[in-house]
Scaffold this motif. Structure first.
Motif, PDB file in Angstrom:
ATOM      1  N   THR A  74      20.084  34.137 -29.864  1.00 17.18           N
ATOM      2  CA  THR A  74      19.625  34.739 -31.116  1.00 17.18           C
ATOM      3  C   THR A  74      18.612  33.861 -31.844  1.00 17.18           C
ATOM      4  N   ASP A  75      18.905  32.585 -32.013  1.00 16.41           N
ATOM      5  CA  ASP A  75      17.971  31.699 -32.712  1.00 16.41           C
ATOM      6  C   ASP A  75      16.658  31.559 -31.941  1.00 16.41           C
ATOM      7  N   TYR A  76      16.755  31.522 -30.616  1.00 17.46           N
ATOM      8  CA  TYR A  76      15.563  31.443 -29.773  1.00 17.46           C
ATOM      9  C   TYR A  76      14.721  32.695 -29.945  1.00 17.46           C
ATOM     10  N   ASN A 113      14.623  34.797 -32.430  1.00 16.16           N
ATOM     11  CA  ASN A 113      13.998  34.861 -33.745  1.00 16.16           C
ATOM     12  C   ASN A 113      12.760  33.977 -33.822  1.00 16.16           C
ATOM     13  N   ASP A 125      21.283  40.432 -33.049  1.00 17.47           N
ATOM     14  CA  ASP A 125      20.864  39.577 -34.151  1.00 17.47           C
ATOM     15  C   ASP A 125      22.034  38.745 -34.656  1.00 17.47           C
ATOM     16  N   ILE A 178      14.150  25.123 -28.477  1.00 16.02           N
ATOM     17  CA  ILE A 178      13.316  26.216 -28.981  1.00 16.02           C
ATOM     18  C   ILE A 178      11.831  25.901 -28.802  1.00 16.02           C
ATOM     19  N   ASN A 182      25.403  35.929 -33.704  1.00 16.47           N
ATOM     20  CA  ASN A 182      25.890  34.861 -32.832  1.00 16.47           C
ATOM     21  C   ASN A 182      27.282  35.170 -32.292  1.00 16.47           C
TER      22      ASN A 182
END
Length: 144
Positions: A13-15, A17, A36, A114, A38
């Motif tokens: 998810t963080d990647y 975004n 969206d 990232i 975790n």
């Protein structure tokens, strides 16, 4: 207009975004099929739509992200016309595009940072398939 699709499970998810923000800043229109959250989800639910859009020709390229990148890649490669490449360095990404005409990049979120992932995405989108001696090999994969 440059269109691309992306899908991810909870590990990505963080990647996702960060990649979406990066691509949109470069003028891409990104269709998000990923979660969206975790919270734990099943990656095939988010990978199949990406692979289907690539398979149908709606888009030229897709990006998929899960913890190891393996499950996402295996899922995507069940689709005809999909050549998903699991990559963890820009060099592998470049070879996957140049030699294998990869059309989906599979990113292992638990094994890259990232910034690495964003650099891999740029390499993926900027590298052309070399064709030539590689064309016959890609044709033998049976999914073109």
């Amino acid at each position: 207009m440059k269109n691309i699709v992306i899908g991810n499970d909870h590990a990505g998810t963080d990647y996702k975004n960060a990649i979406v923000a990066h691509l949109e800043a470069k003028g891409y229109v990104v269709k998000n099929y990923g979660t969206d959250s975790n919270e734990s989800v099943d990656y095939p639910d988010f990978v199949h739509p990406v692979a289907a859009d690539v398979e149908s020709g709606k888009v030229k390229f897709g990006i998929i992200i899960c913890g190891s990148g393996n499950g996402a890649s295996m899922t995507a490669n069940k689709h005809q016309k999909v050549r998903a490449a699991l990559c963890w360095t820009k060099e592998i990404v470049a070879l996957a595009r140049q030699h294998n005409d990869a059309n989906i990049l599979s990113i292992p979120a638990r094994f890259t940072s990232i910034p690495q992932a964003i650099a891999m995405v740029d390499t993926f989108l900027e590298t052309e398939f070399e064709g030539g001696r590689h064309q016959n090999r890609v044709a033998k994969i049976g999914c073109s």
